[in-house]
Design a protein around this motif. Structure first.
Motif, PDB file in Angstrom:
ATOM      1  N   GLN A   1      61.144  -5.683  89.086  1.00  0.00           N
ATOM      2  CA  GLN A   1      61.757  -4.870  90.143  1.00  0.00           C
ATOM      3  C   GLN A   1      61.879  -3.411  89.706  1.00  0.00           C
ATOM      4  O   GLN A   1      61.685  -2.487  90.492  1.00  0.00           O
TER       5      GLN A   1
ATOM      6  N   ASN B   1      55.517 -17.894  82.125  1.00  0.00           N
ATOM      7  CA  ASN B   1      56.273 -16.793  82.727  1.00  0.00           C
ATOM      8  C   ASN B   1      55.602 -15.475  82.323  1.00  0.00           C
ATOM      9  O   ASN B   1      55.619 -15.103  81.153  1.00  0.00           O
TER      10      ASN B   1
ATOM     11  N   SER C   1      72.874 -11.021  88.600  1.00  0.00           N
ATOM     12  CA  SER C   1      72.939 -12.452  88.931  1.00  0.00           C
ATOM     13  C   SER C   1      73.754 -12.661  90.200  1.00  0.00           C
ATOM     14  O   SER C   1      74.782 -12.004  90.393  1.00  0.00           O
ATOM     15  N   LYS C   2      73.276 -13.599  91.020  1.00  0.00           N
ATOM     16  CA  LYS C   2      74.096 -13.998  92.171  1.00  0.00           C
ATOM     17  C   LYS C   2      74.913 -15.243  91.825  1.00  0.00           C
ATOM     18  O   LYS C   2      75.766 -15.654  92.599  1.00  0.00           O
ATOM     19  N   THR C   3      74.622 -15.862  90.672  1.00  0.00           N
ATOM     20  CA  THR C   3      75.262 -17.155  90.379  1.00  0.00           C
ATOM     21  C   THR C   3      76.238 -17.119  89.190  1.00  0.00           C
ATOM     22  O   THR C   3      77.121 -17.961  89.111  1.00  0.00           O
TER      23      THR C   3
ATOM     24  N   ARG D   1      69.687 -12.690  84.673  1.00  0.00           N
ATOM     25  CA  ARG D   1      70.612 -13.739  84.201  1.00  0.00           C
ATOM     26  C   ARG D   1      69.954 -14.655  83.164  1.00  0.00           C
ATOM     27  O   ARG D   1      70.580 -15.047  82.180  1.00  0.00           O
ATOM     28  N   ARG D   2      68.674 -14.962  83.349  1.00  0.00           N
ATOM     29  CA  ARG D   2      68.029 -15.909  82.418  1.00  0.00           C
ATOM     30  C   ARG D   2      67.858 -15.284  81.032  1.00  0.00           C
ATOM     31  O   ARG D   2      68.078 -15.945  80.011  1.00  0.00           O
ATOM     32  N   MET D   3      67.466 -14.030  80.986  1.00  0.00           N
ATOM     33  CA  MET D   3      67.333 -13.369  79.675  1.00  0.00           C
ATOM     34  C   MET D   3      68.701 -13.237  79.021  1.00  0.00           C
ATOM     35  O   MET D   3      68.846 -13.434  77.818  1.00  0.00           O
TER      36      MET D   3
ATOM     37  N   HIS E   1      61.383 -11.031  85.360  1.00  0.00           N
ATOM     38  CA  HIS E   1      61.639 -11.013  86.800  1.00  0.00           C
ATOM     39  C   HIS E   1      62.494  -9.805  87.191  1.00  0.00           C
ATOM     40  O   HIS E   1      62.274  -9.194  88.234  1.00  0.00           O
TER      41      HIS E   1
ATOM     42  N   ILE F   1      58.176  -9.421  73.857  1.00  0.00           N
ATOM     43  CA  ILE F   1      57.289 -10.129  72.920  1.00  0.00           C
ATOM     44  C   ILE F   1      56.508 -11.129  73.761  1.00  0.00           C
ATOM     45  O   ILE F   1      57.106 -11.982  74.435  1.00  0.00           O
TER      46      ILE F   1
HETATM   47  N1  LIG Z   1      59.176 -13.916  74.507  1.00  0.00           N
HETATM   48  C1  LIG Z   1      60.414 -13.792  74.068  1.00  0.00           C
HETATM   49  O1  LIG Z   1      60.665 -13.256  72.985  1.00  0.00           O
HETATM   50  C2  LIG Z   1      61.573 -14.286  74.905  1.00  0.00           C
HETATM   51  C3  LIG Z   1      62.882 -14.010  74.511  1.00  0.00           C
HETATM   52  C4  LIG Z   1      63.928 -14.440  75.316  1.00  0.00           C
HETATM   53  C5  LIG Z   1      63.668 -15.123  76.502  1.00  0.00           C
HETATM   54  N2  LIG Z   1      62.377 -15.394  76.842  1.00  0.00           N
HETATM   55  C6  LIG Z   1      62.040 -16.021  78.128  1.00  0.00           C
HETATM   56  O2  LIG Z   1      62.176 -14.977  79.077  1.00  0.00           O
HETATM   57  C7  LIG Z   1      62.404 -15.540  80.344  1.00  0.00           C
HETATM   58  C8  LIG Z   1      63.614 -14.885  81.033  1.00  0.00           C
HETATM   59  O3  LIG Z   1      63.125 -14.026  81.970  1.00  0.00           O
HETATM   60  P1  LIG Z   1      62.900 -14.426  83.514  1.00  0.00           P
HETATM   61  O4  LIG Z   1      61.871 -13.484  84.022  1.00  0.00           O
HETATM   62  O5  LIG Z   1      62.649 -15.883  83.623  1.00  0.00           O
HETATM   63  O6  LIG Z   1      64.279 -14.203  84.130  1.00  0.00           O
HETATM   64  P2  LIG Z   1      65.202 -12.908  84.188  1.00  0.00           P
HETATM   65  O7  LIG Z   1      64.472 -11.774  84.823  1.00  0.00           O
HETATM   66  O8  LIG Z   1      65.842 -12.685  82.879  1.00  0.00           O
HETATM   67  O9  LIG Z   1      66.351 -13.485  85.139  1.00  0.00           O
HETATM   68  C9  LIG Z   1      66.093 -13.864  86.469  1.00  0.00           C
HETATM   69  C10 LIG Z   1      67.441 -13.997  87.134  1.00  0.00           C
HETATM   70  O10 LIG Z   1      68.073 -12.728  87.204  1.00  0.00           O
HETATM   71  C11 LIG Z   1      68.812 -12.611  88.396  1.00  0.00           C
HETATM   72  N3  LIG Z   1      68.232 -11.570  89.230  1.00  0.00           N
HETATM   73  C12 LIG Z   1      66.959 -11.122  89.249  1.00  0.00           C
HETATM   74  N4  LIG Z   1      66.813 -10.167  90.195  1.00  0.00           N
HETATM   75  C13 LIG Z   1      68.023 -10.006  90.773  1.00  0.00           C
HETATM   76  C14 LIG Z   1      68.497  -9.165  91.804  1.00  0.00           C
HETATM   77  N5  LIG Z   1      67.687  -8.290  92.448  1.00  0.00           N
HETATM   78  N6  LIG Z   1      69.803  -9.245  92.155  1.00  0.00           N
HETATM   79  C15 LIG Z   1      70.628 -10.128  91.520  1.00  0.00           C
HETATM   80  N7  LIG Z   1      70.224 -10.954  90.542  1.00  0.00           N
HETATM   81  C16 LIG Z   1      68.937 -10.894  90.168  1.00  0.00           C
HETATM   82  C17 LIG Z   1      68.716 -13.958  89.085  1.00  0.00           C
HETATM   83  O11 LIG Z   1      69.816 -14.714  88.578  1.00  0.00           O
HETATM   84  P3  LIG Z   1      70.620 -15.809  89.460  1.00  0.00           P
HETATM   85  O12 LIG Z   1      69.656 -16.943  89.594  1.00  0.00           O
HETATM   86  O13 LIG Z   1      71.814 -16.116  88.640  1.00  0.00           O
HETATM   87  O14 LIG Z   1      70.935 -15.133  90.764  1.00  0.00           O
HETATM   88  C18 LIG Z   1      67.399 -14.504  88.560  1.00  0.00           C
HETATM   89  O15 LIG Z   1      67.308 -15.910  88.628  1.00  0.00           O
HETATM   90  C19 LIG Z   1      62.576 -16.999  80.163  1.00  0.00           C
HETATM   91  O16 LIG Z   1      61.346 -17.634  80.440  1.00  0.00           O
HETATM   92  C20 LIG Z   1      62.900 -17.119  78.661  1.00  0.00           C
HETATM   93  O17 LIG Z   1      62.519 -18.364  78.223  1.00  0.00           O
HETATM   94  C21 LIG Z   1      61.329 -14.983  76.076  1.00  0.00           C
END
Ligand SMILES: NC(=O)c1ccc[n+]([C@@H]2O[C@H](COP(=O)([O-])OP(=O)(O)OC[C@H]3O[C@@H](n4cnc5c(N)ncnc54)[C@H](OP(=O)(O)O)[C@@H]3O)[C@@H](O)[C@H]2O)c1
Length: 188
Positions: free
Chosen positions: A131, A154, A88-90, A50-52, A127, A9
């Motif tokens: 990949q 983002n 996630s690495k954390t 991890r963030r999602m 993120h 979304i």
């Molecule tokens: N629009 C909507 O409806 C909606 C709904 C929900 C959320 N959101 C938003 O969506 C966003 C979440 O997505 P995002 O892009 O920020 O983050 P994401 O892709 O969900 O998570 C990024 C995290 O995933 C881990 N990761 C990524 N690649 C990796 C790899 N190759 N190996 C190991 N771990 C890996 C890392 O975690 P570690 O740091 O732990 O290593 C990294 O910090 C936020 O901004 C949230 O506010 C929006």
């Protein structure tokens, strides 16, 4: 062979959250939520960054809320029944059932997962999805475009990736949200 699907979304200018992380504007109304539930009914496994995951794990306890509409209860059941893999690495431990943590995103292992899975696989947030898109693993995209421009934040789709798409469905909702369903193509 299962499909790998990226559903998001996003704002009209292509962001999932603004610069302060806010995505209140993305909250689906009942009509859109019902549609999303039906889209996700075929998903057997969620691949989460991890963030999602930290946002979505809300659904692990959503059944404890009283008086929620059917559409919320339905999504709660769908989410809880699916497998989850968190990259996630954390993250030390998962906060939901049917969940495992992977320390690295390995395209070859996702390719094998697709070949073996009986139900579709979903990937998010952006993120992690970047990949999968870069590795050519994503078969379909569902973009739910909200009628809002937020000016930055983002991005739903990564820079530096070019993909040809076939539009296979579209729909506009009463709220002004538009759904675009694309299949990735290997042409050109
Ligand atoms: N629009 C909507 O409806 C909606 C709904 C929900 C959320 N959101 C938003 O969506 C966003 C979440 O997505 P995002 O892009 O920020 O983050 P994401 O892709 O969900 O998570 C990024 C995290 O995933 C881990 N990761 C990524 N690649 C990796 C790899 N190759 N190996 C190991 N771990 C890996 C890392 O975690 P570690 O740091 O732990 O290593 C990294 O910090 C936020 O901004 C949230 O506010 C929006």
């Amino acid at each position: 062979m299962a499909r790998l699907i990226y559903s998001v979304i996003e704002s009209l200018d292509g962001y999932v959250a603004d610069e302060s992380g806010n995505f209140d504007w993305a909250a689906p109304d009942e009509e859109v939520h019902r549609f999303v539930n039906d889209l996700e009914r075929g998903v057997g496994t969620y691949l989460y960054g991890r963030r999602m995951y930290e946002t979505m794990v809300y659904w692990e306890t959503a059944h404890e809320l009283v008086g929620e509409p059917d559409v919320i209860q339905d999504y709660t059941r769908l989410w809880q029944a699916a497998e989850k893999i968190v990259y996630s690495k954390t993250l030390e431990a998962a906060r939901s059932a049917r969940t495992r943590i992977e320390r690295d995103f390995e395209p070859e292992s996702v390719r094998r997962m697709k070949a073996a899975a009986g139900r579709d696989i979903s990937v998010g947030g952006p993120h992690l999805a970047a990949q999968a898109l870069r590795a050519g693993l994503v078969d379909e995209l569902h973009l739910l475009v909200a009628p809002v421009v937020i000016g930055g934040g983002n991005k739903s789709l990564p820079d530096g990736v070019r993909i040809k798409l076939d539009l296979i469905d579209q729909r506009a909702f009463r709220s002004g949200v538009v759904h675009l369903h694309y299949r990735t193509t290997t042409r050109g």
